[in-house]
Enzyme design. Structure first.
Site, mmCIF file in Angstrom:
data_model
loop_
_atom_site.group_PDB
_atom_site.id
_atom_site.type_symbol
_atom_site.label_atom_id
_atom_site.label_comp_id
_atom_site.label_asym_id
_atom_site.label_seq_id
_atom_site.Cartn_x
_atom_site.Cartn_y
_atom_site.Cartn_z
ATOM 1 C CD GLN A 1 -3.045 -0.966 0.272
ATOM 2 O OE1 GLN A 1 -3.193 0.080 -0.337
ATOM 3 N NE2 GLN A 1 -3.843 -2.009 0.108
ATOM 4 C CE1 TYR B 1 -7.583 -11.917 -6.659
ATOM 5 C CE2 TYR B 1 -9.310 -11.732 -5.008
ATOM 6 C CZ TYR B 1 -8.914 -12.017 -6.301
ATOM 7 O OH TYR B 1 -9.844 -12.399 -7.228
ATOM 8 C CG ASN C 1 -1.620 -4.452 4.572
ATOM 9 O OD1 ASN C 1 -0.895 -3.911 5.394
ATOM 10 N ND2 ASN C 1 -2.657 -3.828 4.016
ATOM 11 C CD GLU D 1 -0.552 -12.703 -3.503
ATOM 12 O OE1 GLU D 1 -0.147 -12.561 -4.673
ATOM 13 O OE2 GLU D 1 -1.499 -12.046 -3.025
ATOM 14 C CG ASP E 1 -6.962 -5.341 -1.094
ATOM 15 O OD1 ASP E 1 -7.451 -4.632 -2.001
ATOM 16 O OD2 ASP E 1 -5.980 -4.984 -0.414
ATOM 17 C CB CYS F 1 -7.717 -0.261 -5.700
ATOM 18 S SG CYS F 1 -7.564 -1.585 -6.932
ATOM 19 C CD GLU G 1 -7.442 0.799 -1.687
ATOM 20 O OE1 GLU G 1 -7.152 -0.384 -1.446
ATOM 21 O OE2 GLU G 1 -7.027 1.404 -2.705
#
Length: 364
Positions: free
Chosen positions: A188, A216, A221, A237, A297, A322, A356
């Site tokens: 980020q 994802y 994070n 991921e 995300d 996003c 976002e």
């Protein structure tokens, strides 16, 4: 070029985004966004610049996306103060060193709130042992500004001077979380807003219990920030680099209830449905998880139809987006099975049209 980046304009641009979001999502009859502001300047921890040569001189340039006109960049108000210091110092040193200067065409900066940085130098030439020695010297010269590492990139070459990552320390609701962030991997860019995103997601899932699936998950994070709210967390991921960083971050934060699997959301769906067996899942019993909550995300393209179907099975959905346009499309499907409980606007990218968004949904 940067005249619009002005703290005096910040509130107006944020108000415009609020209006745009309210209009875009009006069909869902949801009232009120939680609004999370950014620092008005010096908010980005990443920056990339092309390098323009003028004889033995060189300088940073950026391009107007519409006109393609190039602009000389001496300082960058969007980037954090540490990157601005390094920008100037780097050019001053490289300008007088032909081995470092010649055929250099791009410089990438990655910095942290904790005061570390890595600089990537991209070349249209192969990098020699002499280049490596001068890069070591360059690192020593910049070390008086901050702990720094240098990476040289050329065709089929990546030379790492010391290490290719930084260690970020984020303050999330009074707790320090540690994250390895690898050069050329997604993180980020607005770290202060990222802290707010993580705190918001923590509060929204407080005492949720059950198990959380994160699609994802990147370098962990959200998984790391939310782990205490759930019995177990399983993250998926596709990037090997991000999976490796996630494993390191889990260990650094002394968390014991997170597992990371390297696979896409589509593959995870196939595994859950028993449609395919994966060697990567040896030792995992997917049937043992209480699939109550899911966090997504996704990239700008949003969720594909198979992922929408997978997500719709969960009682609770945390959706970080996003791209408001693809989020709207996905919500059109998800509200058939779920109710919107919370929505948030995170101003990750001030003075741009990018927004976002966070959404919490609960099964009807």
């Amino acid at each position: 070029m940067f005249s619009h980046i002005d703290p005096n304009n910040y509130e107006n641009q944020l108000h415009k985004k609020q209006e745009d979001m309210t209009k875009l999502f009006s069909e869902f009859n949801f009232q009120g966004f939680d609004i999370f502001t950014s620092e008005p300047i010096n908010y980005r921890q990443r920056a990339e610049f092309r390098v323009w040569h003028d004889g033995d001189d060189l300088y940073y340039i950026m391009f107007d996306q519409v006109t393609k006109k190039k602009f000389k960049v001496e300082s960058f108000p969007v980037a954090c103060t540490l990157i601005n210091k390094l920008m100037s110092a780097l050019l001053t040193i490289v300008r007088d060193k032909p081995m470092l200067r010649e055929r250099l065409f791009q410089v990438d900066f990655l910095a942290t709130l904790s005061g570390e940085a890595v600089i990537s130098l991209l070349y249209h030439k192969q990098l020699s042992d002499e280049w490596q020695q001068q890069a070591l010297w360059l690192r020593s010269q910049l070390a008086n500004i901050c702990p720094i590492n240098i990476i040289g990139r050329a065709k089929k070459q990546k030379i790492i001077i010391e290490q290719d990552f930084v260690t970020e320390k984020l303050n999330v609701a009074g707790q320090e979380l540690i994250y390895q962030q690898v050069e050329n991997s997604f993180t980020q860019p607005n770290a202060k807003v990222n802290e707010k995103m993580l705190a918001w997601a923590q509060e929204a899932t407080k005492d949720k219990g059950g198990d959380l699936v994160e699609l994802y998950c990147g370098n962990g994070n959200f998984s790391i920030a939310l782990a205490a709210n759930f019995d177990r967390v399983i993250g998926t991921e596709i990037s090997k680099t991000s999976v490796k960083s996630a494993q390191i971050n889990i260990a650094q934060n002394n968390i014991s209830n997170i597992d990371i699997i390297r696979m896409s959301s589509e593959e995870f769906s196939q595994a859950m449905n028993g449609e395919r067996k994966f060697r990567r899942l040896e030792g995992f019993d997917l049937t043992s998880y209480n699939y109550d909550s899911v966090l997504v995300d996704p990239p700008r393209a949003g969720l594909d139809p198979d992922s929408i179907e997978l997500v719709s099975r969960f009682n609770h959905v945390i959706y970080i987006s996003c791209n408001p346009e693809t989020l709207k499309d996905n919500l059109t499907e998800l509200v058939k099975t779920h109710k919107i409980e919370k929505m948030a606007l995170f101003d990750q990218f001030p003075y741009t049209h990018h927004i976002e968004t966070g959404v919490i949904l609960t099964k009807r």
